[in-house]
Design an enzyme around this catalytic site. Sequence first.
Site, mmCIF file in Angstrom:
data_model
loop_
_atom_site.group_PDB
_atom_site.id
_atom_site.type_symbol
_atom_site.label_atom_id
_atom_site.label_comp_id
_atom_site.label_asym_id
_atom_site.label_seq_id
_atom_site.Cartn_x
_atom_site.Cartn_y
_atom_site.Cartn_z
ATOM 1 C CD GLU A 94 18.188 33.769 19.670
ATOM 2 O OE1 GLU A 94 19.297 33.917 20.223
ATOM 3 O OE2 GLU A 94 17.569 34.683 19.108
ATOM 4 C CG HIS A 115 9.201 35.379 18.604
ATOM 5 N ND1 HIS A 115 9.571 34.676 17.464
ATOM 6 C CD2 HIS A 115 10.339 35.533 19.334
ATOM 7 C CE1 HIS A 115 10.875 34.420 17.506
ATOM 8 N NE2 HIS A 115 11.351 34.928 18.624
#
Length: 238
Positions: A94, A115
């Site tokens: 990412e 997350h």
Amino acid sequence: MPRKNKMSYNGLSLKEGVFELQEDKLREDLVFYGNKLVDLGLVVASGGNISARFGNFMLISPSGLAFDELKPEDFVKVNLDNGEVVGGGKPSSEILMHWFCYRERKDVGAVVHTHPTYTIGVVSAGKTIPPMFPDFVAYVGKVAMIDYCTPCTQELAEAVLGALSSSSAVCMVNHGLLTVGSTLKEAFYRSVVVEEAARVYFIASIVGSPRILTERECRSIRELDAEKYRIGLLKNLS
């Protein structure tokens, strides 16, 4: 007396070794906050990624390793001018999200991508995370939300960057949360507070009808001297 060896960096003349010391401290901080994310359950396995800026570089977590496996030297150094890795290592998949944040927002000193269970659950059910307690108002203020994008793509990075124009926290439907801050501590606290807000909203929705703070109440919280002091500490301490 012999002249002290100095180096020039970003127009500043500093004693040699200052940046090395700063980088070493930053690597230790990244390990510290990475472990805290694991301890709080904001990431599982090798999910999530964090980074921090220093000068024209960022240090970002490597690809494929869990935070509680990382050592300071594992964080990958990346040139912010061109996105190239300095000194080896494979950065998080990412990396574009982090790089875009630093390139476009000069006030950002750290990026935390997690997350978190309740946050993902609430936003993926089509709900927003509203202000329901003072810390949320003071530390976060507003949470932006973007539709699902394939992870690790430029499409996702651009969507996150667009959302950050009006917020320092972005929820990604069916994916996770990204927060930014001037320091690692600020970005980390924002992640923790957003997840707590999602948990409070979830519980309130089950028990009854959540009471959301009004804009007037939020403004009164932001104007409190105690909150201004606490926010100032987060911005000035890593």
